[in-house]
Design an enzyme around this catalytic site. Structure first.
Site, short mmCIF file in Angstrom:
data_model
loop_
_atom_site.label_atom_id
_atom_site.label_comp_id
_atom_site.label_asym_id
_atom_site.label_seq_id
_atom_site.Cartn_x
_atom_site.Cartn_y
_atom_site.Cartn_z
N ILE A 11 40.84 45.06 43.50
CA ILE A 11 40.77 43.61 43.36
C ILE A 11 41.67 43.01 44.44
O ILE A 11 42.57 43.67 44.94
CB ILE A 11 41.17 43.11 41.96
CG1 ILE A 11 42.57 43.60 41.57
CG2 ILE A 11 40.15 43.53 40.92
CD1 ILE A 11 43.03 43.08 40.20
N ASP A 12 41.40 41.79 44.79
CA ASP A 12 42.11 41.16 45.91
C ASP A 12 43.59 40.94 45.58
O ASP A 12 43.99 40.91 44.42
CB ASP A 12 41.47 39.80 46.25
CG ASP A 12 40.01 39.94 46.64
OD1 ASP A 12 39.66 40.97 47.24
OD2 ASP A 12 39.23 39.02 46.31
#
Length: 302
Positions: A136-137
């Site tokens: 995930i970012d």
């Protein structure tokens, strides 16, 4: 530590070699695929091919993932919010602002650095991404599954490819919705105008996001987003594409937005299959404090 060799028989040849492998291994970055091909770690019918080679039905593809040394990375004693752990995997709640794995500009202080100080990790996903099955970012918070051994990594990755892993996100987005549910089917690829961004483009990879409106505020909404595929920045790109960008998103959102330290996007729940026992495991975690406070302000302003 020995090299990891994977073999694939092509059922239907329609894509370039690099694109075909990227589809087969969504947890491996496109740049790593190119490095494997150009580094002579990929053969087709025992011959070396260029990335642009178009795979044919019946082709026998062999990939060799060079053995890596976790010791090449710095293990750092950084606190971890571990939701679950067994001999095969870890489910961790990543805070907003933490990069998942080392890369250019982020050599340390990442989730991987913290994990290396906690437990052994799988070794089949590149030198700087041990254990990382999916990402995930940096400014997205929430749940990630991490593999502690190669068997678990292969099983978890295979479940991702076959859409057997459940991932639900919560997001604050711009705008007022007329519909309460929807599905976005739009291919995503590198933005030809900005290499730092992804975009909906005809030549992109298939991407599907389902969403449901949970609460409507004045000019903003809280939604639940369910990933059917896992493309880079998928929810952020898809929501911007339909005119509802994620609030406080510095890359895909408008400048006039909610205050914050990055996009209001949280990986809230994760359902997976335990690699050895076959047991279905489900986890959830509430949104972080800043997200919760913003929800309170939006509710009070209605």
């Amino acid at each position: 530590m020995s090299n990891k060799v994977l073999k694939i028989t092509v059922d239907k040849g329609i894509d370039r070699l690099d694109k075909f492998l990227a589809e087969q291994f969504p947890d491996v970055s496109r740049s790593q695929i190119d490095k494997l091909i150009n580094g002579h770690h990929v053969t087709v019918n025992d011959d070396l091919k260029l990335p642009k080679y178009h795979v044919q039905s019946g082709d026998q593809i062999s990939l060799t993932f060079p053995a890596i040394k976790n010791s090449d990375l710095l293990a750092e004693d950084i606190p971890l919010d571990i939701i679950y752990e067994d001999d095969d995997l870890i489910v961790v709640n990543k805070p907003q602002g933490m990069v998942v794995h080392p890369s250019a500009g982020h050599a340390d202080h990442t989730l991987v650095n913290a994990l290396l100080a906690h437990a052994p990790l799988s070794t089949i996903n590149g030198q700087f991404r041990p254990g990382i099955v999916h990402r995930i970012d940096k400014d997205t918070s929430g749940l990630l599954m991490v593999a502690k051994n190669n068997f678990a990594h292969e099983r978890l990755s295979d479940d991702l490819r076959k859409h057997k892993t459940g991932r639900k996100y919560l997001a604050l987005v711009h705008g007022n919705f007329h519909e309460q549910t929807g599905t976005i089917k739009a291919p995503i690829g590198r933005d030809p105008k900005n290499r730092q961004k992804q975009a909906v483009i005809a030549s992109g990879r298939s991407a599907v996001t389902h969403f449901k409106v949970l609460e409507q505020f004045k000019n903003y909404a809280l939604i639940e987003a369910i990933l059917e595929t896992g493309r880079t920045h998928q929810i952020r790109v898809h929501m911007a594409y339909i005119g509802h960008p994620v609030a406080a998103d510095p890359l895909y959102g408008p400048k006039k937005t909610l205050s914050g330290h990055g996009q209001y996007l949280h990986a809230a729940s994760l359902t997976l299959t335990q690699p050895h026992t076959g047991q279905e495991l489900s986890f959830s975690t509430p949104v972080p404090e800043e997200f919760q406070k913003m929800l309170g302000r939006l509710r009070n302003s209605r």
